[in-house]
Design a protein around this motif. Structure first.
Motif, PDB file in Angstrom:
ATOM      1  N   THR A 167       0.698  -1.079  -0.069  1.00  0.00           N
ATOM      2  CA  THR A 167      -0.002   0.001   0.089  1.00  0.00           C
ATOM      3  C   THR A 167       0.810   1.276   0.005  1.00  0.00           C
ATOM      4  O   THR A 167       1.151   1.789   0.839  1.00  0.00           O
ATOM      5  N   ASP A 168       1.367   1.634  -1.189  1.00  0.00           N
ATOM      6  CA  ASP A 168       2.180   2.542  -1.189  1.00  0.00           C
ATOM      7  C   ASP A 168       1.252   3.981  -1.701  1.00  0.00           C
ATOM      8  O   ASP A 168       0.011   3.527  -1.577  1.00  0.00           O
ATOM      9  N   LEU A 169       1.661   5.070  -1.766  1.00  0.00           N
ATOM     10  CA  LEU A 169       0.812   6.202  -2.018  1.00  0.00           C
ATOM     11  C   LEU A 169       0.279   6.293  -3.281  1.00  0.00           C
ATOM     12  O   LEU A 169      -0.569   7.058  -3.821  1.00  0.00           O
ATOM     13  N   GLY A 170       0.831   5.351  -4.087  1.00  0.00           N
ATOM     14  CA  GLY A 170       0.491   5.587  -5.633  1.00  0.00           C
ATOM     15  C   GLY A 170       0.806   6.730  -6.314  1.00  0.00           C
ATOM     16  O   GLY A 170       1.840   7.430  -5.784  1.00  0.00           O
ATOM     17  N   TYR A 171       0.406   6.974  -7.378  1.00  0.00           N
ATOM     18  CA  TYR A 171       0.628   8.130  -8.249  1.00  0.00           C
ATOM     19  C   TYR A 171      -0.332   8.391  -9.228  1.00  0.00           C
ATOM     20  O   TYR A 171      -1.343   7.459  -9.487  1.00  0.00           O
ATOM     21  N   PHE A 172      -0.221   9.582  -9.774  1.00  0.00           N
ATOM     22  CA  PHE A 172      -1.158  10.071 -10.507  1.00  0.00           C
ATOM     23  C   PHE A 172      -0.754  10.231 -12.112  1.00  0.00           C
ATOM     24  O   PHE A 172       0.345  10.658 -12.213  1.00  0.00           O
ATOM     25  N   LEU A 209       1.795  21.552 -11.020  1.00  0.00           N
ATOM     26  CA  LEU A 209       2.170  20.475  -9.905  1.00  0.00           C
ATOM     27  C   LEU A 209       3.555  20.725  -9.650  1.00  0.00           C
ATOM     28  O   LEU A 209       3.747  20.192  -8.280  1.00  0.00           O
ATOM     29  N   ASP A 210       4.387  21.331  -9.963  1.00  0.00           N
ATOM     30  CA  ASP A 210       5.866  21.547  -9.404  1.00  0.00           C
ATOM     31  C   ASP A 210       5.693  22.236  -8.235  1.00  0.00           C
ATOM     32  O   ASP A 210       6.582  22.280  -7.270  1.00  0.00           O
ATOM     33  N   LYS A 211       4.768  23.339  -8.068  1.00  0.00           N
ATOM     34  CA  LYS A 211       4.658  23.958  -6.782  1.00  0.00           C
ATOM     35  C   LYS A 211       3.699  23.318  -5.988  1.00  0.00           C
ATOM     36  O   LYS A 211       3.534  23.991  -4.764  1.00  0.00           O
ATOM     37  N   HIS A 212       3.152  22.296  -6.423  1.00  0.00           N
ATOM     38  CA  HIS A 212       1.806  21.774  -5.483  1.00  0.00           C
ATOM     39  C   HIS A 212       2.271  21.330  -4.143  1.00  0.00           C
ATOM     40  O   HIS A 212       3.410  20.415  -4.047  1.00  0.00           O
ATOM     41  N   LYS A 213       1.828  21.649  -2.952  1.00  0.00           N
ATOM     42  CA  LYS A 213       2.139  21.167  -1.517  1.00  0.00           C
ATOM     43  C   LYS A 213       2.315  19.668  -1.362  1.00  0.00           C
ATOM     44  O   LYS A 213       2.868  19.204  -0.488  1.00  0.00           O
ATOM     45  N   ASP A 214       1.181  19.110  -2.117  1.00  0.00           N
ATOM     46  CA  ASP A 214       0.895  17.517  -1.838  1.00  0.00           C
ATOM     47  C   ASP A 214       1.860  16.762  -2.820  1.00  0.00           C
ATOM     48  O   ASP A 214       1.821  15.539  -2.851  1.00  0.00           O
ATOM     49  N   ILE A 215       2.356  17.467  -3.733  1.00  0.00           N
ATOM     50  CA  ILE A 215       3.026  16.717  -4.618  1.00  0.00           C
ATOM     51  C   ILE A 215       4.578  16.631  -4.468  1.00  0.00           C
ATOM     52  O   ILE A 215       5.333  17.630  -4.306  1.00  0.00           O
ATOM     53  N   GLU A 216       5.152  15.582  -4.490  1.00  0.00           N
ATOM     54  CA  GLU A 216       6.689  15.285  -4.020  1.00  0.00           C
ATOM     55  C   GLU A 216       7.308  15.461  -5.243  1.00  0.00           C
ATOM     56  O   GLU A 216       8.649  15.904  -5.336  1.00  0.00           O
ATOM     57  N   LYS A 217       7.224  14.713  -6.366  1.00  0.00           N
ATOM     58  CA  LYS A 217       8.012  14.842  -7.655  1.00  0.00           C
ATOM     59  C   LYS A 217       6.982  14.608  -8.905  1.00  0.00           C
ATOM     60  O   LYS A 217       5.993  13.940  -8.657  1.00  0.00           O
ATOM     61  N   ILE A 218       7.565  15.202  -9.934  1.00  0.00           N
ATOM     62  CA  ILE A 218       6.612  14.705 -11.256  1.00  0.00           C
ATOM     63  C   ILE A 218       7.644  14.158 -12.210  1.00  0.00           C
ATOM     64  O   ILE A 218       8.926  14.605 -12.298  1.00  0.00           O
ATOM     65  N   LEU A 254       3.306  12.299 -14.920  1.00  0.00           N
ATOM     66  CA  LEU A 254       3.234  11.385 -13.632  1.00  0.00           C
ATOM     67  C   LEU A 254       3.519  12.500 -12.400  1.00  0.00           C
ATOM     68  O   LEU A 254       4.321  13.096 -12.200  1.00  0.00           O
ATOM     69  N   ALA A 255       2.447  12.241 -11.723  1.00  0.00           N
ATOM     70  CA  ALA A 255       2.693  13.145 -10.373  1.00  0.00           C
ATOM     71  C   ALA A 255       2.782  12.300  -9.120  1.00  0.00           C
ATOM     72  O   ALA A 255       1.791  11.461  -8.766  1.00  0.00           O
ATOM     73  N   TYR A 256       3.763  12.195  -8.129  1.00  0.00           N
ATOM     74  CA  TYR A 256       3.831  11.316  -7.164  1.00  0.00           C
ATOM     75  C   TYR A 256       3.445  12.244  -5.791  1.00  0.00           C
ATOM     76  O   TYR A 256       4.311  13.275  -5.577  1.00  0.00           O
ATOM     77  N   PRO A 257       2.646  11.667  -4.928  1.00  0.00           N
ATOM     78  CA  PRO A 257       2.212  12.697  -3.925  1.00  0.00           C
ATOM     79  C   PRO A 257       3.275  12.259  -2.617  1.00  0.00           C
ATOM     80  O   PRO A 257       3.889  11.285  -2.602  1.00  0.00           O
ATOM     81  N   ASN A 258       3.248  13.173  -1.916  1.00  0.00           N
ATOM     82  CA  ASN A 258       4.008  13.144  -0.508  1.00  0.00           C
ATOM     83  C   ASN A 258       3.285  12.650   0.762  1.00  0.00           C
ATOM     84  O   ASN A 258       3.609  12.592   1.768  1.00  0.00           O
ATOM     85  N   GLN A 297      -5.654   7.249 -11.393  1.00  0.00           N
ATOM     86  CA  GLN A 297      -4.752   7.238  -9.922  1.00  0.00           C
ATOM     87  C   GLN A 297      -4.273   5.584 -10.142  1.00  0.00           C
ATOM     88  O   GLN A 297      -4.830   4.939 -10.455  1.00  0.00           O
ATOM     89  N   LYS A 298      -2.865   5.608 -10.104  1.00  0.00           N
ATOM     90  CA  LYS A 298      -2.067   4.091 -10.148  1.00  0.00           C
ATOM     91  C   LYS A 298      -1.570   3.930  -9.008  1.00  0.00           C
ATOM     92  O   LYS A 298      -1.284   4.584  -8.296  1.00  0.00           O
ATOM     93  N   HIS A 299      -1.370   2.717  -8.861  1.00  0.00           N
ATOM     94  CA  HIS A 299      -0.705   2.047  -7.604  1.00  0.00           C
ATOM     95  C   HIS A 299       0.483   0.852  -8.269  1.00  0.00           C
ATOM     96  O   HIS A 299       0.207   0.328  -9.063  1.00  0.00           O
TER      97      HIS A 299
END
Ligand code: ADP
Ligand code: MG
Length: 300
Positions: free
Chosen positions: A218-223, A237-246, A254-258, A282-284
């Motif tokens: 159960t990872d955080l998944g990605y979008f 997305l680059d500036k989004h507070k919930d996104i770790e990296k794209i 692909l956007a990976y949440p933190n 949304q993918k896992h």
């Protein structure tokens, strides 16, 4: 929770090869542990050391509360680390009677354990007439005769056909459900995913993960996202507070949440910032992908 086994910095070298490298982990009562890793990653060597058949180069391990010597403690352990070996011309029941005498346990255990591994109706058949799957199940029954607190299995389904694999996995689950702790080595991801609650992932003798299987799956998944204005999407997305990296791909980003973020919340926040979304999914990662990315990171 009571501890069954504690392993600290266990190392085994064969000449210049380090088969097991400063391995530490512990096993608690009632869980099903998998040691997962490709062939040659040190699984069997690890089991050999904790079972006193391979001498560690360095490091320590201690069974149960550490008050008994290993020889005494191993009487409370059931293990199958080699191909099942019984007398071919003797029946299953006769073979187990012999094991009872050697282990000094009452013969009354035989029927109970044969029943557990679904071999009761075949107990009077000679061992040599058994299929590989039946042989493996008989080995499990034999290892359980003294009601061990932990059952250790090395690649329990190797060489079995799909039906045999399913039977052995079902029996392992049944044994675990009765409260017996289990430690099994396997190179099969799906086996560990299906059978185990905890996993120790080994690569070239080194631990790269130890913990719950669910934490790995159960990872955080990605979008996967696309929009009419890809540059604007990328900037937001680059500036989004919930996104770790794209990661920029040809037809989507692909956007990976933190942290855990729902698809609804993320798409809503993008829309509110003027993005017209044309694709959103949304993918896992599967355990296999996670395992591959773990091992890839390790090589860097
Ligand atoms: P696994 O069970 O994960 O397939 P092993 O523990 O059997 O891995 O082996 C780990 C490494 O140690 C491998 O490179 C293997 O070739 C080596 N190895 C295992 N046993 C011996 C031995 N008795 N002598 C020399 N090398 C060994
Ligand atoms: Mg092995």
């Amino acid at each position: 929770m009571s501890t069954i086994l504690n392993v600290t910095d266990l190392t085994k070298k064969f000449g210049r090869l380090t088969a097991v490298n400063a391995l530490s982990f512990s096993i608690n009562k009632g869980n099903v542990y998998g040691i997962l890793g490709p062939n040659g990653s040190g699984k069997s060597t690890t089991l050999g050391m904790i079972l006193n058949v391979v001498n560690p180069t360095s490091g320590t391990f201690s069974w149960f509360d550490g008050t008994q010597n290993t020889h005494q403690a191993l009487k409370r352990v059931g293990a199958i680390i080699e191909r099942p070996n019984f007398y071919p011309y003797m029946t299953a029941a006769q073979n187990l009677r012999l094991v009872c005498r050697i282990k000094e346990v009452p013969q009354s255990k035989i029927e109970e354990k044969l029943e557990l591994v679904d071999l009761l109706d075949r107990k009077n058949d000679k061992f040599k007439t058994y299929s590989l799957g039946m042989k493996q199940r008989l080995a499990i029954a034999s290892a359980l005769l003294n009601d061990p607190e932990i059952l250790i299995l090395d690649e329990p389904t190797n060489g079995l056909d799909p039906q045999g694999i399913a039977q052995v996995r079902g029996i392992i689950k049944k044994i675990a459900a009765q409260g017996t702790t289990i430690l099994l080595a396997s190179h099969l991801l799906d086996e560990v995913e299906k059978v185990c609650s905890h996993v120790l992932v080994l690569q070239k003798g080194t631990r790269i993960y130890f913990g719950e299987v669910t934490a790995l799956t159960t990872d955080l998944g990605y979008f996967e996202i696309n929009a009419t204005d890809v540059t604007a999407l990328q900037n937001i997305l680059d500036k989004h507070k919930d996104i770790e990296k794209i990661e920029i791909h040809e037809s989507y980003i692909l956007a990976y949440p933190n942290k855990t973020i729902s698809a609804t919340d993320l798409s809503k926040s993008l829309s509110e910032q003027g993005i017209i979304i044309t694709h959103f999914a949304q993918k896992h990662k599967t355990l296999e992908e996670q395992f591959l990315s773990l091992t890839k990171n390790q090589q860097l």
